[in-house]
Write an enzyme that holds these catalytic residues in place. Structure first.
Site, mmCIF file in Angstrom:
data_model
loop_
_atom_site.group_PDB
_atom_site.id
_atom_site.type_symbol
_atom_site.label_atom_id
_atom_site.label_comp_id
_atom_site.label_asym_id
_atom_site.label_seq_id
_atom_site.Cartn_x
_atom_site.Cartn_y
_atom_site.Cartn_z
ATOM 1 N N GLU A 1 0.821 -1.208 0.000
ATOM 2 C CA GLU A 1 0.000 0.000 0.000
ATOM 3 C C GLU A 1 0.859 1.263 0.000
ATOM 4 O OE1 GLU A 1 -3.050 0.298 -0.620
ATOM 5 O OE2 GLU A 1 -3.668 -1.795 -0.476
ATOM 6 N N CYS B 1 -25.889 0.557 -12.082
ATOM 7 C CA CYS B 1 -25.069 1.755 -12.308
ATOM 8 C C CYS B 1 -25.903 2.882 -12.925
ATOM 9 C CB CYS B 1 -23.894 1.416 -13.224
ATOM 10 S SG CYS B 1 -22.806 2.823 -13.546
ATOM 11 N N TYR C 1 -6.690 6.349 4.114
ATOM 12 C CA TYR C 1 -6.862 5.273 3.131
ATOM 13 C C TYR C 1 -6.025 4.054 3.489
ATOM 14 C CZ TYR C 1 -5.912 2.242 -0.714
ATOM 15 O OH TYR C 1 -5.726 1.103 -1.452
ATOM 16 N N ASP D 1 -9.732 4.735 -2.784
ATOM 17 C CA ASP D 1 -8.631 5.218 -3.613
ATOM 18 C C ASP D 1 -9.213 5.751 -4.920
ATOM 19 O OD1 ASP D 1 -9.343 2.951 -5.041
ATOM 20 O OD2 ASP D 1 -7.307 2.132 -5.134
ATOM 21 N N CYS E 1 -19.355 -5.622 -16.508
ATOM 22 C CA CYS E 1 -19.396 -5.178 -15.118
ATOM 23 C C CYS E 1 -20.502 -5.882 -14.339
ATOM 24 C CB CYS E 1 -19.611 -3.667 -15.064
ATOM 25 S SG CYS E 1 -19.683 -3.019 -13.374
ATOM 26 N N CYS F 1 -14.046 -0.776 -14.754
ATOM 27 C CA CYS F 1 -14.534 0.600 -14.682
ATOM 28 C C CYS F 1 -13.351 1.555 -14.842
ATOM 29 C CB CYS F 1 -15.257 0.815 -13.353
ATOM 30 S SG CYS F 1 -16.295 2.311 -13.314
ATOM 31 N N CYS G 1 -18.295 -1.679 -19.674
ATOM 32 C CA CYS G 1 -19.551 -1.778 -18.932
ATOM 33 C C CYS G 1 -20.269 -3.108 -19.167
ATOM 34 C CB CYS G 1 -20.472 -0.615 -19.302
ATOM 35 S SG CYS G 1 -19.793 1.012 -18.869
#
Length: 351
Positions: free
Chosen positions: A48, A217, A131, A149, A211, A201, A208
């Site tokens: 991270e 969405c 975060y 994020d 997804c 995405c 899409c």
């Protein structure tokens, strides 16, 4: 169509993640987690920190090198600062490397080499912000913390057709993301929603049709996905100038200088130079006949562009530097230098 839109279901995303999770050297995938394997908090934390403002592709080799050389947080805590900074060279944002060492030493000294497992305890560690604390708590310890994020911001903005521009939209997007964070498998969910943003995405040309949240969405429903998230226009970056002095002794040794611990490239080894300013003053580190190269070393930092004039010189054995120290030719490794210093070095080799 809006009346037919489904509600986003975290479990549908987890089912997608179970089939499509990215393979990462720091990750324990869903199949292994289902068998009872748990991520090493040290590896989660390391990844991270490295991934802050840096791509996965750029981080992988550094992560593998760091964890092979320092396999535990206590190993890292005992490392020499110069060794860690040299190993970090080229990854950028060097304050992260300094904070990496600070955090490792606090975990080693104050927590007996064991990372704390709650958000509040994690965010108290050096170099760990909201975060990162949420990511470690959720991924390593299965705490139902909300990660936000850039990938998750994009997913949430599109999922709810949120047109408030970033960064003002961050609290709104956090509310959306928090409402979806499940109590069950929160570690896998955190990685799933980040994977969704990274692979489906995407900023341009989102896939899409693939997804798992397509029918939930709002942006897909109204055709605005490619416009989101909105962003406040960035200010134009200024350009600063500087001088890099690259001196080599007749026996092949190079004159290097360790930069101050604070500021850009803090603690890194590099070429002595001037200030970086609109009109930098000459500040040679040793008396010599300096030659100016015909090309500049150019580099872009987060907040400004840098143009370095590169000056070179060959100096005799008995010449003492005003600042810096000579590194013997066999001990010099250009790969230990930060990127901008390597660019200046490359110009000297090509001259």
């Amino acid at each position: 169509m809006s009346d037919l839109r489904e509600q986003p279901d975290p479990h549908a995303l987890l089912e997608w993640y179970d089939r499509h999770a990215r393979d990462m050297p720091w990750r324990v995938g869903p199949a292994r987690r289902a068998r009872g394997d748990r991520p090493d908090p040290y590896r989660v934390w390391m990844s991270e920190i490295m991934l802050q403002q840096t791509t996965v592709a750029a981080v992988k080799s550094y992560f593998e090198a760091f964890t092979a050389r320092w396999p535990t947080v206590s190993d890292l805590a005992k490392a020499e600062d110069a060794d860690v900074m040299a190993a970090w060279a080229g990854l950028g944002y060097y304050a992260r490397a300094r904070n990496l060492l600070k955090c490792a030493r606090v975990v080693h000294t104050d927590h007996n080499g064991v990372f704390p497992d709650t958000y509040d305890a994690l965010i108290a560690l050096p170099g760990i912000g909201p975060y990162t604390a949420a990511a470690i708590a959720s991924i390593a310890f299965d705490r139902p913390e909300t990660v936000l994020d850039g990938n998750v911001e994009r997913v949430m903005a599109r999922l709810y057709d949120e047109h408030t521009p970033l960064p003002a939209a961050k609290p709104i997007l956090m509310q959306y993301a928090s409402a979806l964070t499940p109590q069950s498998r929160p570690g896998c969910y955190a990685q799933a929603v980040m994977d969704l943003g990274a692979t489906i995405c995407t900023p341009r040309n989102p896939a899409c049709g693939l997804c798992p949240w397509r029918r939930a969405c709002a942006a897909w429903d109204v055709g605005s996905a490619k416009e989101l998230p909105k962003k406040t226009p960035k200010k134009r970056k200024p350009t600063r100038l500087g001088i890099a002095y690259i001196a080599r002794r007749v026996d092949g040794a190079w004159l290097l200088e360790q930069r101050p611990d604070t500021g850009l490239l803090g603690g890194m080894l590099g070429w002595p130079g001037s200030d970086w300013a609109d009109a930098p003053a000459e500040n040679p580190p040793i008396r010599a006949e300096w030659q100016t190269l015909p090309t500049e070393a150019r580099h872009t930092f987060t907040h400004f562009h840098l143009r370095l004039t590169v000056k070179t010189a060959l100096v005799p054995m008995d010449r003492t530097p005003i600042r810096g120290h000579f590194v013997e030719a066999e001990l010099f490794n250009a790969e230990d230098l930060p990127t901008v210093m390597r660019k200046a070095y490359a110009l000297t080799k090509a001259a």
